[in-house]
Enzyme design. Structure first.
Site, PDB file in Angstrom:
ATOM      1  N   LYS A  68      -0.469  22.721   9.830  1.00 29.57           N
ATOM      2  CA  LYS A  68       0.520  21.901   9.110  1.00 29.57           C
ATOM      3  C   LYS A  68       0.158  20.438   9.304  1.00 29.57           C
ATOM      4  O   LYS A  68      -0.424  20.083  10.321  1.00 29.57           O
ATOM      5  CB  LYS A  68       1.916  22.149   9.689  1.00 29.57           C
ATOM      6  CG  LYS A  68       3.042  21.736   8.772  1.00 29.57           C
ATOM      7  CD  LYS A  68       3.376  22.833   7.793  1.00 29.57           C
ATOM      8  CE  LYS A  68       4.403  22.413   6.767  1.00 29.57           C
ATOM      9  NZ  LYS A  68       4.873  23.571   5.982  1.00 29.57           N
ATOM     10  N   GLN A 128       3.823  28.847  10.872  1.00 29.55           N
ATOM     11  CA  GLN A 128       2.903  29.164   9.774  1.00 29.55           C
ATOM     12  C   GLN A 128       1.896  30.254  10.179  1.00 29.55           C
ATOM     13  O   GLN A 128       1.504  31.072   9.342  1.00 29.55           O
ATOM     14  CB  GLN A 128       2.169  27.884   9.357  1.00 29.55           C
ATOM     15  CG  GLN A 128       1.523  27.949   7.985  1.00 29.55           C
ATOM     16  CD  GLN A 128       2.503  27.699   6.855  1.00 29.55           C
ATOM     17  OE1 GLN A 128       3.318  26.803   6.919  1.00 29.55           O
ATOM     18  NE2 GLN A 128       2.437  28.503   5.807  1.00 29.55           N
ATOM     19  N   LYS A 150       3.712  33.605   9.705  1.00 31.71           N
ATOM     20  CA  LYS A 150       4.049  33.766   8.285  1.00 31.71           C
ATOM     21  C   LYS A 150       2.793  34.162   7.502  1.00 31.71           C
ATOM     22  O   LYS A 150       2.788  35.116   6.727  1.00 31.71           O
ATOM     23  CB  LYS A 150       4.601  32.441   7.754  1.00 31.71           C
ATOM     24  CG  LYS A 150       5.006  32.446   6.302  1.00 31.71           C
ATOM     25  CD  LYS A 150       5.205  31.043   5.720  1.00 31.71           C
ATOM     26  CE  LYS A 150       6.096  30.178   6.559  1.00 31.71           C
ATOM     27  NZ  LYS A 150       6.506  28.941   5.837  1.00 31.71           N
ATOM     28  N   GLY A 181       1.573  21.688  -0.381  1.00 33.99           N
ATOM     29  CA  GLY A 181       2.755  20.826  -0.360  1.00 33.99           C
ATOM     30  C   GLY A 181       3.808  21.289   0.631  1.00 33.99           C
ATOM     31  O   GLY A 181       3.723  22.359   1.219  1.00 33.99           O
ATOM     32  N   ASP A 182       4.807  20.457   0.826  1.00 32.62           N
ATOM     33  CA  ASP A 182       6.001  20.766   1.620  1.00 32.62           C
ATOM     34  C   ASP A 182       7.001  19.658   1.257  1.00 32.62           C
ATOM     35  O   ASP A 182       6.870  19.054   0.178  1.00 32.62           O
ATOM     36  CB  ASP A 182       5.661  20.779   3.127  1.00 32.62           C
ATOM     37  CG  ASP A 182       6.767  21.404   3.978  1.00 32.62           C
ATOM     38  OD1 ASP A 182       6.853  22.640   4.038  1.00 32.62           O
ATOM     39  OD2 ASP A 182       7.576  20.661   4.576  1.00 32.62           O
ATOM     40  N   THR A 228       7.586  30.204  -3.742  1.00 32.68           N
ATOM     41  CA  THR A 228       8.406  30.294  -2.519  1.00 32.68           C
ATOM     42  C   THR A 228       9.811  30.777  -2.880  1.00 32.68           C
ATOM     43  O   THR A 228      10.340  31.708  -2.260  1.00 32.68           O
ATOM     44  CB  THR A 228       8.456  28.943  -1.793  1.00 32.68           C
ATOM     45  OG1 THR A 228       7.120  28.443  -1.671  1.00 32.68           O
ATOM     46  CG2 THR A 228       9.077  29.092  -0.430  1.00 32.68           C
TER      47      THR A 228
HETATM   48  P1  NDP Z   1      11.309  19.332  -1.454  1.00 37.18           P
HETATM   49  O1  NDP Z   1      10.843  18.013  -0.980  1.00 37.18           O
HETATM   50  O2  NDP Z   1      10.929  19.797  -2.802  1.00 37.18           O
HETATM   51  O3  NDP Z   1      12.892  19.422  -1.333  1.00 37.18           O
HETATM   52  C1  NDP Z   1      13.529  19.227  -0.128  1.00 37.18           C
HETATM   53  C2  NDP Z   1      15.020  19.332  -0.345  1.00 37.18           C
HETATM   54  O4  NDP Z   1      15.667  19.351   0.932  1.00 37.18           O
HETATM   55  C3  NDP Z   1      15.592  18.128  -1.095  1.00 37.18           C
HETATM   56  O5  NDP Z   1      16.710  18.551  -1.839  1.00 37.18           O
HETATM   57  C4  NDP Z   1      16.007  17.207   0.040  1.00 37.18           C
HETATM   58  O6  NDP Z   1      17.050  16.312  -0.283  1.00 37.18           O
HETATM   59  C5  NDP Z   1      16.496  18.214   1.066  1.00 37.18           C
HETATM   60  N1  NDP Z   1      16.361  17.668   2.414  1.00 37.18           N
HETATM   61  C6  NDP Z   1      15.219  17.276   3.009  1.00 37.18           C
HETATM   62  N2  NDP Z   1      15.483  16.796   4.234  1.00 37.18           N
HETATM   63  C7  NDP Z   1      16.820  16.887   4.391  1.00 37.18           C
HETATM   64  C8  NDP Z   1      17.692  16.565   5.446  1.00 37.18           C
HETATM   65  N3  NDP Z   1      17.243  16.026   6.580  1.00 37.18           N
HETATM   66  N4  NDP Z   1      19.028  16.829   5.284  1.00 37.18           N
HETATM   67  C9  NDP Z   1      19.486  17.368   4.122  1.00 37.18           C
HETATM   68  N5  NDP Z   1      18.701  17.696   3.090  1.00 37.18           N
HETATM   69  C10 NDP Z   1      17.384  17.454   3.233  1.00 37.18           C
HETATM   70  O7  NDP Z   1      10.812  20.381  -0.329  1.00 37.18           O
HETATM   71  P2  NDP Z   1      10.631  21.960  -0.470  1.00 37.18           P
HETATM   72  O8  NDP Z   1      11.659  22.531  -1.352  1.00 37.18           O
HETATM   73  O9  NDP Z   1       9.212  22.214  -0.714  1.00 37.18           O
HETATM   74  O10 NDP Z   1      10.916  22.395   1.048  1.00 37.18           O
HETATM   75  C11 NDP Z   1      12.213  22.788   1.502  1.00 37.18           C
HETATM   76  C12 NDP Z   1      12.056  23.633   2.752  1.00 37.18           C
HETATM   77  O11 NDP Z   1      11.297  24.797   2.450  1.00 37.18           O
HETATM   78  C13 NDP Z   1      11.321  22.977   3.923  1.00 37.18           C
HETATM   79  O12 NDP Z   1      11.856  23.477   5.129  1.00 37.18           O
HETATM   80  C14 NDP Z   1       9.895  23.474   3.752  1.00 37.18           C
HETATM   81  O13 NDP Z   1       9.186  23.443   4.967  1.00 37.18           O
HETATM   82  C15 NDP Z   1      10.175  24.896   3.312  1.00 37.18           C
HETATM   83  N6  NDP Z   1       9.096  25.589   2.604  1.00 37.18           N
HETATM   84  C16 NDP Z   1       8.498  25.049   1.502  1.00 37.18           C
HETATM   85  C17 NDP Z   1       7.513  25.763   0.837  1.00 37.18           C
HETATM   86  C18 NDP Z   1       6.891  25.279  -0.423  1.00 37.18           C
HETATM   87  O14 NDP Z   1       6.085  26.012  -0.996  1.00 37.18           O
HETATM   88  N7  NDP Z   1       7.210  24.093  -0.912  1.00 37.18           N
HETATM   89  C19 NDP Z   1       7.026  27.052   1.345  1.00 37.18           C
HETATM   90  C20 NDP Z   1       7.776  27.568   2.452  1.00 37.18           C
HETATM   91  C21 NDP Z   1       8.751  26.834   3.066  1.00 37.18           C
HETATM   92  P3  NDP Z   1      16.730  14.920  -1.047  1.00 37.18           P
HETATM   93  O15 NDP Z   1      16.499  15.314  -2.462  1.00 37.18           O
HETATM   94  O16 NDP Z   1      17.962  14.106  -0.829  1.00 37.18           O
HETATM   95  O17 NDP Z   1      15.505  14.345  -0.408  1.00 37.18           O
HETATM   96  O1  2IT Z   2       5.898  26.194   4.803  1.00 32.81           O
HETATM   97  C1  2IT Z   2       5.072  26.669   3.975  1.00 32.81           C
HETATM   98  O2  2IT Z   2       4.762  27.859   3.990  1.00 32.81           O
HETATM   99  C2  2IT Z   2       4.533  25.770   2.953  1.00 32.81           C
HETATM  100  N1  2IT Z   2       4.922  24.620   2.891  1.00 32.81           N
HETATM  101  C3  2IT Z   2       3.494  26.266   1.993  1.00 32.81           C
HETATM  102  C4  2IT Z   2       2.134  26.322   2.652  1.00 32.81           C
HETATM  103  C5  2IT Z   2       0.974  26.615   1.734  1.00 32.81           C
HETATM  104  O3  2IT Z   2      -0.150  26.462   2.230  1.00 32.81           O
HETATM  105  O4  2IT Z   2       1.155  26.973   0.580  1.00 32.81           O
END
Ligand code: NDP
Ligand code: 2IT
Length: 441
Positions: free
Chosen positions: A124, A109, A112, A163-164, A207
């Site tokens: 985080k 982070q 980024k 969130g994450d 994102t």
């Molecule tokens: P969500 O909780 O909205 O979605 C996560 C997705 O990934 C779900 O479909 C989930 O499946 C799947 N998943 C989680 N863990 C596993 C696993 N161990 N094996 C297989 N599938 C898995 O999270 P986000 O979309 O917010 O985050 C997804 C990724 O993006 C993460 O790496 C996060 O750190 C990154 N990210 C998120 C940002 C954001 O703004 N939200 C910003 C930048 C990066 P299921 O539905 O079955 O739980």
């Molecule tokens: O991994 C990431 O960049 C996030 N989950 C979003 C972080 C944020 O502060 O919006």
């Protein structure tokens, strides 16, 4: 000068495999870059300090389930680096959360956030709490208990969570509601808030949309156009669904979305209606296997990497979802470009396969920076007690993703090719490193 090697920096990290993986990838870019400073011990000592979080807070979270029985989970906040601004980064609620997971995410982070060009430090947090199978009331009681502890350590000018995985709009609402009551302050601490109570337009989408803007820049740089390209996407949460949505808007074809059990696949491309249905399903923590599918769309067990041919591969679920074997299959399946929507979805061996194959490879810290970028814009709006329009935020997001691409080109070009891993690592690093020097750190 003491003998600083890449190995000397990672030697102590064997019990933190994910953090070690993130640091190793980073140092592979940074060590050659630092050679220009010659044997300057101060530079390497500063690098050593950069690898240590400024503060890690661990706390007990006690909450009551619907049966009235007290439950205990562990909460964390890794406040990694504040050279550029308040600690900034998401909260993850998932049983897999450990200090190692959050250290790797907090470390990524830092760079980024630096790449966005905004004044944001890196951090985080999260908990090993499993939101799956919990009622709405249980989620709310957990969020209140979590924030009761966390609220003493955060603030608009100190540390701003978002969130994450497992933390979406509903959880941010409960967390911010608790924060406001505990602190008697409405200062915007926490981003990703609802647009009716201080949130920014486009933060939910940022994102995924930002990832597609970045992919378009990568393709344009080699004279290619995204229109008509077929894309394999993993994940079905916030990032994945908004990648799919923006691809459709750009005339590309998202073929898959996945979850922990399997994936849905449409040979002719998933339609917006299915993406919308996935969003609704996942808000209720449902499984893709229970989604009613239209003609032309099928559900398959496992992961799509080896099964589906496409030009674009956009892993957007979680860390280490693509190993060396998957990476070889992706290259063999016709990949023109791999872009990491998730954080560190490719193992070190997988990244090596992508780099050696000569395809375009966009690393997470550049590709998925759009989310935190709009979080930074949300902080800006809160501080000035205003709200920008959707178009204004979207225009800023596009501009920031282009700027990140420019930075990658600047620091990652080798002849006419761009090594985006080096570009993002070095481009993110220089700003933080220079600030640390000027701050006397
Ligand atoms: P969500 O909780 O909205 O979605 C996560 C997705 O990934 C779900 O479909 C989930 O499946 C799947 N998943 C989680 N863990 C596993 C696993 N161990 N094996 C297989 N599938 C898995 O999270 P986000 O979309 O917010 O985050 C997804 C990724 O993006 C993460 O790496 C996060 O750190 C990154 N990210 C998120 C940002 C954001 O703004 N939200 C910003 C930048 C990066 P299921 O539905 O079955 O739980
Ligand atoms: O991994 C990431 O960049 C996030 N989950 C979003 C972080 C944020 O502060 O919006």
């Amino acid at each position: 000068m003491a003998n600083y090697t890449q190995e000397s920096f990672t030697r102590k990290l064997d019990n933190q495999p994910l953090f070690k993986e993130a640091v190793t990838e980073f140092l592979e870019s940074i060590f050659p870059f630092l050679e220009q400073y010659g044997p300057d011990e101060e530079v390497y000592m500063r690098l050593e300090r950069l690898l240590e979080p400024e503060r890690t807070i661990t706390f007990k979270v006690v909450w009551e389930n619907d049966e009235g029985i007290l439950q205990v989970n562990r909460g964390y906040r890794v406040q990694f680096n504040s050279a550029l601004g308040p600690y900034k980064g998401g909260l993850r609620f998932d049983p897999s959360v450990t200090e190692d997971v959050l250290k790797f995410l907090g470390f990524e982070q830092i760079f980024k956030n630096s790449l966005t060009g905004l004044p944001l430090g890196g951090g985080k947090g999260g908990s090993d709490f499993d939101p799956k199978g919990k009622t709405d009331n249980e989620i709310r009681r957990f969020c209140v208990a979590f924030m009761t502890e966390l609220s003493r350590y955060i603030g608009a000018n100190t540390d701003v969570p978002a969130g994450d995985i497992g933390v979406g709009a509903r959880e941010i609402g409960y967390l911010y509601g608790a924060y406001k009551r505990l602190q008697n302050r409405v200062d915007g601490t926490l981003t990703g808030k609802g647009t009716g109570y201080g949130g920014s337009f486009i933060r939910t989408e940022a994102t995924g949309y930002g990832a597609v803007y970045f992919i378009k820049e990568m393709l344009a740089h080699v004279g290619k156009n995204i229109e008509g390209m077929r894309a394999v996407i993993s994940g079905s949460g916030n990032v994945a669904t908004h990648v799919a949505e923006k691809l459709i808007a750009e005339g590309a074809l998202p073929l898959t979305l996945s979850d922990r059990d399997g994936y849905i696949y449409a040979e002719e491309g998933l339609l917006q209606e299915i993406v919308d249905a996935v969003k609704v399903l996942k808000e209720k923590k449902g499984s893709l296997k229970d989604l009613p599918l239209p003609h032309g769309c099928v559900y398959c067990l496992g992961t799509p990497w080896k099964a589906i041919k496409a030009q674009l591969f956009i892993p957007s679920a979680t860390q280490n979802e693509i190993d060396e074997d998957n990476a070889q299959a992706i290259v063999a399946n016709g990949a023109v470009l791999v872009a990491e929507g998730a954080n560190m979805p490719s193992t070190l061996d997988a990244v090596k396969v992508f780099k050696e194959s000569g395809i375009l490879f966009g690393p997470a810290k550049a590709v998925n920076a759009g989310g935190v970028a709009v979080s930074g814009l949300e902080m800006n709006q809160n501080a000035s007690h205003t709200q920008w329009t959707t178009d204004e935020v979207d225009a800023e997001l596009r501009m920031i993703m282009k700027r990140i691409h420019d930075t990658c080109v600047r620091y990652g070009s080798v002849g006419s090719r761009v090594d985006y891993v080096n570009g993002a690592n070095i481009g993110g690093f220089v700003r933080v490193f220079e600030a640390m020097k000027q701050l006397g750190w």
